[in-house]
Design an enzyme around this catalytic site. Structure first.
Site, short mmCIF file in Angstrom:
data_model
loop_
_atom_site.label_atom_id
_atom_site.label_comp_id
_atom_site.label_asym_id
_atom_site.label_seq_id
_atom_site.Cartn_x
_atom_site.Cartn_y
_atom_site.Cartn_z
N SER A 193 0.84 -1.19 0.00
CA SER A 193 0.00 0.00 0.00
C SER A 193 0.89 1.25 0.00
O SER A 193 2.11 1.16 0.12
CB SER A 193 -0.92 -0.01 1.22
OG SER A 193 -0.15 0.03 2.41
N TYR A 194 0.27 2.41 -0.09
CA TYR A 194 1.00 3.67 -0.17
C TYR A 194 1.96 3.80 1.01
O TYR A 194 1.55 3.71 2.17
CB TYR A 194 0.02 4.83 -0.19
CG TYR A 194 0.64 6.16 -0.47
CD1 TYR A 194 1.23 6.43 -1.71
CD2 TYR A 194 0.65 7.16 0.49
CE1 TYR A 194 1.80 7.66 -1.98
CE2 TYR A 194 1.22 8.39 0.24
CZ TYR A 194 1.80 8.63 -1.00
OH TYR A 194 2.37 9.85 -1.27
#
Length: 144
Positions: free
Chosen positions: A75-76
């Site tokens: 994820s980010y």
């Protein structure tokens, strides 16, 4: 003796027990050890761990994390969120790791058997923009 703090003395007693072939333990006491569930990973903690365990500088780490994000593996990576939203499906992600050969697949199987999985603790920070840093899909680390 009530307590043994000296390693050499402890090993001498241990050796004499082995030589005699038997020993009687009259009591055993200890305190239970609590191991807290981890807090989800935010950027600052990722940087601390990379520096401490991998000896990777912050700039290099964030460059590699950004590459993993661009490839859809995590994820980010720039987030201060330390708690998952209630709708985050941990089980689905863990199930995807069951197909990965080796220790990741074995660990995923262990987590999902006999209800061994527990949700991570919630940290204090939430930037309300991104989830904590987490795998986005299962992949064999040898292929990255």
């Amino acid at each position: 003796r009530v307590r043994l703090y000296d390693r050499v003395l402890t090993m001498a007693i241990y050796d004499s027990c082995l030589e005699s072939g038997e020993a009687v333990v009259t009591s055993l006491t200890g305190r239970p050890k609590n191991k807290w569930r981890p807090i989800p990973l935010a950027t600052v903690e990722l940087q601390k761990r990379a520096s401490k365990y991998l000896r990777i500088g912050s700039d290099e780490l964030m460059q590699k994390a950004e590459e993993l994000y661009q490839q859809g593996f995590i994820s980010y990576p720039r987030t201060e969120t330390e708690k998952f939203r209630p709708e985050f499906n941990h089980h689905e992600l863990i199930q995807s790791f069951q197909a990965v050969a080796g220790e990741f697949g074995d660990y995923a199987n262990k987590l999902l058997s006999n209800n061994n999985f527990q949700n991570p603790r919630a940290g204090q920070h939430d930037d309300n923009a991104h989830p904590p840093i987490t795998p986005a899909k299962a992949v064999d680390p040898e292929t990255i």
